[in-house]
Design an enzyme around this catalytic site. Structure first.
Site, PDB file in Angstrom:
ATOM      1  N   SER A  48     115.169  18.137  39.309  1.00  0.00           N
ATOM      2  CA  SER A  48     114.700  16.983  38.550  1.00  0.00           C
ATOM      3  C   SER A  48     114.321  17.394  37.131  1.00  0.00           C
ATOM      4  CB  SER A  48     113.484  16.367  39.249  1.00  0.00           C
ATOM      5  OG  SER A  48     113.022  15.236  38.545  1.00  0.00           O
ATOM      6  N   GLY A  49     114.844  16.664  36.134  1.00  0.00           N
ATOM      7  CA  GLY A  49     114.559  16.964  34.736  1.00  0.00           C
ATOM      8  C   GLY A  49     115.530  17.926  34.096  1.00  0.00           C
ATOM      9  N   THR A  85     121.354  12.899  34.468  1.00  0.00           N
ATOM     10  CA  THR A  85     121.653  11.520  34.073  1.00  0.00           C
ATOM     11  C   THR A  85     122.267  11.461  32.680  1.00  0.00           C
ATOM     12  OG1 THR A  85     119.872  10.662  35.466  1.00  0.00           O
ATOM     13  CG2 THR A  85     120.648   9.238  33.690  1.00  0.00           C
ATOM     14  N   ASN A 110     109.782  14.844  34.989  1.00  0.00           N
ATOM     15  CA  ASN A 110     110.855  14.219  34.216  1.00  0.00           C
ATOM     16  C   ASN A 110     110.400  12.846  33.767  1.00  0.00           C
ATOM     17  OD1 ASN A 110     113.243  13.319  33.147  1.00  0.00           O
ATOM     18  ND2 ASN A 110     114.452  13.526  35.003  1.00  0.00           N
ATOM     19  N   SER A 113     113.197  10.087  35.391  1.00  0.00           N
ATOM     20  CA  SER A 113     113.735  10.634  36.634  1.00  0.00           C
ATOM     21  C   SER A 113     114.447   9.543  37.431  1.00  0.00           C
ATOM     22  CB  SER A 113     112.605  11.231  37.476  1.00  0.00           C
ATOM     23  OG  SER A 113     113.094  11.711  38.709  1.00  0.00           O
ATOM     24  N   SER A 114     115.653   9.834  37.884  1.00  0.00           N
ATOM     25  CA  SER A 114     116.386   8.897  38.750  1.00  0.00           C
ATOM     26  C   SER A 114     115.723   8.906  40.116  1.00  0.00           C
ATOM     27  CB  SER A 114     117.850   9.322  38.890  1.00  0.00           C
ATOM     28  OG  SER A 114     118.506   9.276  37.652  1.00  0.00           O
ATOM     29  N   GLY A 126     117.641  15.083  41.672  1.00  0.00           N
ATOM     30  CA  GLY A 126     117.681  16.536  41.794  1.00  0.00           C
ATOM     31  C   GLY A 126     116.689  17.057  42.803  1.00  0.00           C
ATOM     32  N   GLU A 177     113.504  18.561  44.185  1.00  0.00           N
ATOM     33  CA  GLU A 177     112.193  18.427  43.580  1.00  0.00           C
ATOM     34  C   GLU A 177     111.084  18.856  44.526  1.00  0.00           C
ATOM     35  OE1 GLU A 177     112.337  14.334  42.406  1.00  0.00           O
ATOM     36  OE2 GLU A 177     111.540  13.614  44.317  1.00  0.00           O
TER      37      GLU A 177
END
Length: 1064
Positions: free
Chosen positions: A108-109, A113, A158, A161-162, A385, A387
């Site tokens: 994540s981050g 994306t 993030n 973050s998605s 991602g 995490e």
């Protein structure tokens, strides 16, 4: 020349492709990435795999010039870039007629994306198309801000973050134009709607609506500041640095419009969002053993926005209907809920409404992109991602499971599958050890023995209501069943899994509740009674049918979706982007060595490099290889009819590829080094270029002949019946530039930068006393220039001749042109309200033809041309004398040269008879064959003209040569590698290398080529010629009697004129 953003003006850092690292280790990989990151070189290759380091800033590498730079270019021609991967994927989809996909992975981050956005933007910019295609592109691009608003949130790792996964499939026509698409979404983190950790936010749309909504909108929806709503004020985090929620809200509204949602439908979506916020503010208090709504005023607004009665909303929040069966009788019982159960119902209601709203938006996007036409697909996987948070619940468990599956498919397709293919094809190969994370995937999802997800489902099936004991039962059961597994570890709060990315501790509290994901039927009934047709459509269940099957759990859904996704990816040709997060500060330039090294380790980059080095960079089935490279030999072109192996051997022999650089398997050809593939591609491009030149040459010759005939007719019509012609005056090619303006920067600088030179010739100009002086006449679409030369009178350049504009005539000011009816070359340009110019031109016919055409274009009327034996013209006023007029009298004389006599203010010109004024030029056609001597360089050695101020009036261009081919943040640290890390470290220890890398003895060095020195500067006239400066040394490959020699200079082999050099 195309601007290369890293090759020229930006410092080169490290190596572009880490396959070329001199030493393979995690430390060497991290050091190379750090060097490149510090110079804003965020992209690096491992063969075809792109490594992307998040820069946490906007870099200037994504403009139109970069799209142009990477479009159609081979990957080795430019520095690493996400555009290079996107272009290769797009072009190979069209060339091979196969579906392609890109798998973007990382924690994540790490920038997944953003990478997906750049790929979609690149494809949209290079794929062309009309209005319908442009609409599809707008939908594809605008789907990003829409789904990000409803599916992304700020986390501690993030800012964007998605919180869902998506697989975007863009469908293309056979011509490469996008004609449709589809988005598949996975596992929206619904729990975020009702709960956020410290330092995090809810989904962006809530803050966008509160910040960007109009006053009327806020009043209608009962909205105020974020801290008023319980679903937003849990973490006291309302704003994100660098994010303008009000601006983003307008982008979201525009995106909904592009998807085809009307303003009324958009308002219905936002009304549902507001209803969720108000639902979260409904409080409960204990009344005996039952729950009561504490303050009925909190019910009015959610009931109003949902279009249901307050009483129905209150009843369903405080009670639940159970269906009871006893014997053959069925009965419905209302059971009141306690405070915990009422809160669970409120939260489940809110989560279900938001999840269905999100699914509606995804369906809207898909409906807008839907097409019935079959085509090829490019898939882009942008998924949450790996995490680790301070508290990791059921959602993190599912997210990390999907990332575990993605790591498995990466291993299957890049490591395991590659080695298995070598064995299957009978290729000589040295195996590389690697850690296979299938053991971790089986721990989570296996059926026999049952994995963690199946155990959770089994516990949930035995639950009859929300109970505190279910999660503890789950923990006890897991500890008894999984304790012997080497990747499972007991924990006080739950359990620990040794993932491929490290150890993660999961808290079992809420596991069963979130896995059940049950929405009670009586809540569905209330929503189906809403006065809003839109909200009713979000709950389409048929409650009259009773289902005896076990309800689908969230775990089984994500497990099924993940396996379907893996099947889809396996059917496409994959490309990979491995994203790396350089720091946890989210600041540009910060670099955390330990964090990057941990990601390099668990992503398996070292093993990826080792497999790439030991293996083959390129492989293709025999038929596809022959189809692509058949053009390289006469025997295989246009199609090879014999044994494919023989055809491939002929191609490899023709390009002189070493035997150790390729192997033939049972069905495929394998090429070892990328450089060998680049060699094939370069030769192929040169062959196509050579053929294209032949075609272009033939067409240009044909077109030039047509133009010449047209020009001859126009010129003939201009003088036909009015003026006698010189012999060959029209039976020739019209060159236009008889000065060589391209090689005269001094002259070119006097003309406007963007003015096209239509005609240029050195002429003779006569003044008021009929004194002759040379001038350069230059015709552009707007002006006629007369350029002379003057000596500099002052300064360091005193006495030097420089070009100056003596006269500049704009075309609309020309009133008419006067000529004699005889074959002389004199003409007068008459200018309105100014003096006139008497000139002698060798190519007057061509000049007047072009001038007439340009006047027609600029002023829209034909220029007047007068023919007379007596011409009067105005002269320039000089000194105290008046301007006055002068006369030119033409008379019949002898010979083809004009004889001029001056008598005071009159010039008498006598000349013999020319071709009859009623004659036409001959219609003899050019055969297109050229004298072999015409291949000699027509440009003389520069020394021949050293006495001239500029070139003689014959165009001196070299002919084209023959065409060649804040709280406890310990969880933010890199996790313990765990068992997976120990296994990674234990495999793939490199053996002692073979001296020289096992390569055969190098061939003896070729003798040095003879050299020659450039006597003059030469600028290449075509791509297959050399450019060089005076005094530079050129290696002589071959002399040729034509005058064009073959040479080697700065690594390039090409042609150059032999009379420009001397042998050393």
């Amino acid at each position: 020349m195309v601007y290369h953003w890293q090759s020229n003006d930006v410092k080169r850092s490290g190596v572009d492709d880490m396959v070329l690292l001199p030493r393979i280790s995690e430390d060497a990989i991290v050091d190379n990435l750090r060097k490149r990151y510090s110079d804003n070189c965020i992209y690096t290759y491992i063969g075809p795999v792109l490594i992307s380091v998040n820069p946490f800033q906007q870099l200037p590498y994504y403009g139109d010039k970069h799209v142009e730079q990477y479009q159609g270019a081979a990957s080795h021609e430019n520095p690493p870039h996400v555009y290079a991967l996107a272009d290769e994927m797009y072009r190979n989809m069209l060339i091979d007629a196969e579906n392609h996909c890109v798998i973007i992975s990382g924690e994540s981050g790490a920038g997944k994306t953003v990478a997906a956005k750049f790929i979609m933007q690149y494809i949209a910019r290079v794929s062309g198309g009309g209005q319908r295609v442009q609409h599809i592109k707008d939908i594809i691009l605008k789907s990003n801000p829409l789904l990000e608003a409803f599916g992304n949130a700020k986390t501690v790792r993030n800012n964007n973050s998605s919180r869902f996964g998506k697989y975007v499939e863009i469908q293309f026509s056979s011509g490469g134009q996008p004609i449709g698409g589809k988005i598949s979404n996975f596992l929206l983190e619904k729990s975020r709607v009702v709960h956020q950790n410290e330092g995090e936010r809810n989904f962006h749309i809530f803050y966008q609506l509160l910040a960007g909504g109009t006053n009327d909108m806020k009043q209608d929806l009962g909205l105020t500041t974020p801290d008023y709503f319980a679903f937003l004020n849990q973490s006291s985090m309302y704003k994100v640095d660098g994010t303008n929620d009000a601006h983003e809200f307008q982008e979201t509204l525009r995106a909904m419009s592009v998807m085809g949602l009307s303003e009324e439908q958009q308002m219905e979506v936002l009304q549902a969002v507001a209803a969720i916020l108000h639902m979260g503010n409904v409080p409960f208090a204990e009344h005996g053993n039952d729950a009561r709504v504490e303050g009925r005023e909190y019910l009015s607004y959610p009931a109003y926005l949902l279009g249901v009665a307050e009483e129905a909303l209150e009843k369903k929040l405080l009670s639940r209907v159970f269906d009871s069966r006893w014997g053959g009788q069925a009965d419905r019982i209302d059971v009141t809920l306690n405070v915990e159960q009422a809160c669970y119902t409120r939260d489940a209601w809110s989560k279900a409404l938001y999840s269905r709203l999100f699914d509606f938006l995804v369906k809207t996007v898909n409906d807008a992109m839907h097409t019935q036409t079959e085509g090829l697909n490019v898939g882009i996987l942008d998924i949450y991602g790996f995490e680790i948070f301070q508290r990791n619940g059921f959602e993190q468990f599912c997210i990390n499971f999907v990332n575990e599956k993605l790591q498995q498919i990466f291993i299957e397709l890049t490591l395991k599958a590659e080695q298995e293919e070598y064995v299957r094809e009978g290729i000589k190969w040295r195996p590389i050890d690697y850690f296979n994370n299938k053991i971790v995937c089986d721990l989570i999802e296996a059926k026999r023995p049952p994995g963690i997800m199946l155990v959770v489902d089994d516990i949930c099936a035995k639950m009859h209501a929300v109970t505190e004991g279910a999660d503890r039962d789950l923990q006890t059961h897991l500890d008894s069943v999984m304790s012997s597994h080497q990747h499972y570890e007991r924990n006080k709060e739950g359990f620990i899994i040794h993932h491929y990315a490290g150890k993660v501790s999961y808290d079992v509290d809420g596991f069963c509740e979130r896995n059940r994901d049950v929405l009670f039927n009586d809540i569905v009934e209330v929503m189906q009674s809403s006065t809003s047709e839109f909200l009713r459509s979000l709950f389409p269940e048929n409650l009259s049918k009773s289902s005896k099957s076990r309800p689908t759990t969230a775990g089984s859904k994500i497990r099924g979706q993940a396996n379907i996704l893996m099947d889809t990816l396996m059917k496409s040709t994959p490309h990979y982007i491995r994203c790396i997060k350089p720091n946890e500060t989210k600041r540009a330039g910060d670099w955390e060595e330990s964090r990057v090294k941990h990601q390099v380790e668990y992503l398996g980059l070292k093993e990826n490099i080792r497999v790439r080095r030991a293996g083959f960079a390129y492989r293709r089935p025999f038929d596809k290889f022959l189809k692509r490279y058949a053009i390289l030999t006469k025997e295989t072109w246009p199609a090879w009819r014999g044994d494919p192996r023989d055809g491939i051997h002929r191609i490899m022999t023709a390009v002189r590829m070493d035997d150790d650089q390729f192997q033939l398997g049972k069905t495929k050809v394998f090429i070892k080094a990328p450089e060998s593939l680049f060699q094939l591609e370069d030769i192929r491009e040169r062959r196509f270029d050579g053929f294209a030149r032949v075609i272009q040459k033939a067409f240009r010759r044909y077109f030039a002949e047509k133009q010449r005939q047209k020009q001859r007719k126009e010129a003939s019509d201009l003088f036909y019946g009015k003026k006698e012609r010189r012999e060959h005056s029209i039976n020739r090619h019209f060159v236009g530039d008889y000065i060589g303006m391209d090689d005269q920067p001094g002259l070119r600088a006097l003309v406007g930068k963007r003015e096209r030179i239509e005609f240029a010739e050195t002429v003779v100009k006569y003044d008021r006393r009929f004194k002759a002086s040379k001038r350069d006449l230059i015709l552009t679409p707007k002006y006629v220039y007369l350029v002379g030369r003057e000596k500099v009178k002052k300064g360091p350049q005193k006495g030097r001749l420089v070009e100056v504009v003596k006269r500049k005539i704009d075309l609309p000011s020309i009133s008419h042109i006067s000529l004699s009816p005889y074959q002389d070359d004199l003409l007068v340009i008459h200018v309105r309200n100014q003096y006139d110019s008497l000139l002698m031109l060798n190519f007057k016919t061509e000049f007047l033809t072009v001038l007439k055409k340009k006047c027609d274009e600029s002023i829209g009327s034909n220029i007047i041309i007068n023919f007379a034996t007596q011409v009067e013209f105005k002269v320039k006023k000089e000194g105290w004398g008046g301007g006055g007029v002068r006369h030119v009298h033409f008379e019949r004389g002898q010979g083809n040269l004009a004889v001029m006599k001056v008598n005071a203010k009159q010039l008498t010109v006598s000349i013999g008879a020319g071709l009859d004024k009623n004659s036409r030029p001959s219609e003899t056609r050019s055969t297109g064959r050229r004298d072999p001597r015409s291949r000699l360089p027509q440009r003389p050695a520069p020394g021949a003209g050293r006495g001239l101020t500029h070139r003689p009036s014959v165009r001196q261009a070299a002919p084209p040569p023959p065409s060649p081919a804040a709280a406890d943040l310990t969880f933010m640290r890199p996790p313990d590698a765990g068992v997976a890390g120990v296994k990674r470290a234990s495999v793939g220890q490199p053996d002692k290398p073979v001296p020289g890398g096992g390569r055969p003895k190098p061939a003896p060095r070729q003798p040095a080529l003879p050299k020659c020195r450039a006597l003059y500067r030469y600028e290449a006239q075509d791509v297959d010629e050399l450019s060089f400066e005076e005094g530079e040394i050129i290696e002589l490959v071959q002399e040729d009697a034509s005058g064009w020699w073959h040479g080697k200079f700065k690594g390039k082999k090409a042609l150059f004129p032999g009379n420009y050099v001397e042998k050393i």
